[in-house]
Design an enzyme around this catalytic site. Sequence first.
Site, short mmCIF file in Angstrom:
data_model
loop_
_atom_site.label_atom_id
_atom_site.label_comp_id
_atom_site.label_asym_id
_atom_site.label_seq_id
_atom_site.Cartn_x
_atom_site.Cartn_y
_atom_site.Cartn_z
N GLY A 174 -3.23 3.82 -2.32
CA GLY A 174 -3.31 2.66 -3.27
C GLY A 174 -3.02 1.60 -2.72
N ALA A 227 0.82 -1.33 -0.13
CA ALA A 227 0.01 -0.22 0.07
C ALA A 227 0.77 1.30 -0.09
CB ALA A 227 -0.84 -0.14 1.37
N ASP A 228 0.16 2.34 -0.34
CA ASP A 228 1.03 3.58 -0.39
C ASP A 228 -0.19 4.62 -0.24
OD1 ASP A 228 3.82 4.87 -0.86
OD2 ASP A 228 2.35 6.19 -1.82
N THR A 229 0.27 5.68 0.29
CA THR A 229 -0.60 6.87 0.78
C THR A 229 -0.16 8.09 0.23
OG1 THR A 229 -1.85 5.48 2.59
CG2 THR A 229 -2.36 7.81 2.39
#
Length: 192
Positions: free
Chosen positions: A112, A75-77
């Site tokens: 994401g 995940a990445d924010t």
Amino acid sequence: MLNNLKDYQLILASQSPRRHQMLKELGLNFTIKTKEVDEIYPKDLEADQIPIYLSELKAAAFEAELGEKEIVITADTIVCIDDWILGKPAGRAEAIKMLKALSNRSHQVISGVCILSKTKKVSFATTTQVHFKDLSDEEINYYIENYQPYDKAGAYGIQEWIGFIGIDGIEGSYFNVVGLPIQRLYQELSIF
């Protein structure tokens, strides 16, 4: 609860204690494994594509070594205000600049996620609108001194003091702002 995954080993590729806790709260067994990845993305990507690109980049680092019964979750924010993409602040001055920009404004938090196995890949992004009240310099300084939010996109954690006193509204998933759209992840895992 996710019976379709009972024969799989889940790998969460994240150092975030918040993501660890959310996945644990789902009742899933998983291991934590991370790899160093240069989080660089093409500058022509739309904001909602950046965290997908980065989560897929992180997942790709595991692709060659995934076993038949392993699934990696990455995940990445990011935080986006106008056309400015806010990642993690490099230091105090940048954290102050970010929080001043977010003060008395709405912004988007976009996470994401990539779910990858030997035979399947699912990627998605979730967006939440967040609105901050007008933050005083004293409030910004207090938060940075006491919480040191250098590991958080946009220099803040909604679950921390500044979220308690400063966020006066959100539209969308609260957990997305924490860093993982857990409801959507559960939904995707249930059909993976």
